[in-house]
Design an enzyme around this catalytic site. Sequence first.
Site, short mmCIF file in Angstrom:
data_model
loop_
_atom_site.label_atom_id
_atom_site.label_comp_id
_atom_site.label_asym_id
_atom_site.label_seq_id
_atom_site.Cartn_x
_atom_site.Cartn_y
_atom_site.Cartn_z
CG HIS A 59 -1.73 -1.06 1.54
ND1 HIS A 59 -2.80 -1.36 0.75
CD2 HIS A 59 -1.73 -1.96 2.55
CE1 HIS A 59 -3.42 -2.41 1.25
NE2 HIS A 59 -2.79 -2.79 2.33
CB VAL A 150 1.05 -11.57 7.54
CG1 VAL A 150 1.45 -13.01 7.78
CG2 VAL A 150 0.53 -10.93 8.82
CB CYS A 156 -3.68 -2.10 7.90
SG CYS A 156 -2.29 -3.14 8.29
#
Length: 188
Positions: A59, A150, A156
């Site tokens: 992102h 991960v 987030c």
Amino acid sequence: GAIAQLGERACVDGGDVLWTGSEFFVGVSTRTNRAGVRCLADAFAPRPVHAIAVESGLHLKSVLSMLDADTIVHGVSDAALRAVAAMRASPTMRSYTFLAVPDDVAANVLSIGDTVVMSSCYASSVDVVRRFVGPRRTVCTIDMSELEKVDGALTCCSVLLTPTLRSHDNDEDDDDDGQRGGDGGGQQ
């Protein structure tokens, strides 16, 4: 508020959306496409929405985030520096200070009041931010090592809410238990 629905082919991931308080920078990545950016621009008009290419990483906020209302903290990888260059070239509403930290993932911070939350896994980056904010803000670190395996990051894994005060038009309608009286209708 209103609810906006994305078009059929539009995709937007929150990790690509950076709200500065006056405008949006939206990463075009594997999870957010240009159709999604256009939908955001339509939904938030007249606020500016700038598309920024995300060349590597998950992102936009994998390499940068808001440190405070005027400062964008960013990593120093080629992808991070290209994103910063694109932001600087955008016709923004205001100018920002850009603070480079040695580690891209450490540029994903939470700014909550007078506290900056960072991953504890990147001491050099934490030191850069501590020197920048000085005594006016507290830098709190937490171990994000397992989530980072991960591609998990602070922004987030968090939902930040700003509480608002509700006013009651007719305070005399309140029952003893604090609930609104009447039929529950009306505007608040």
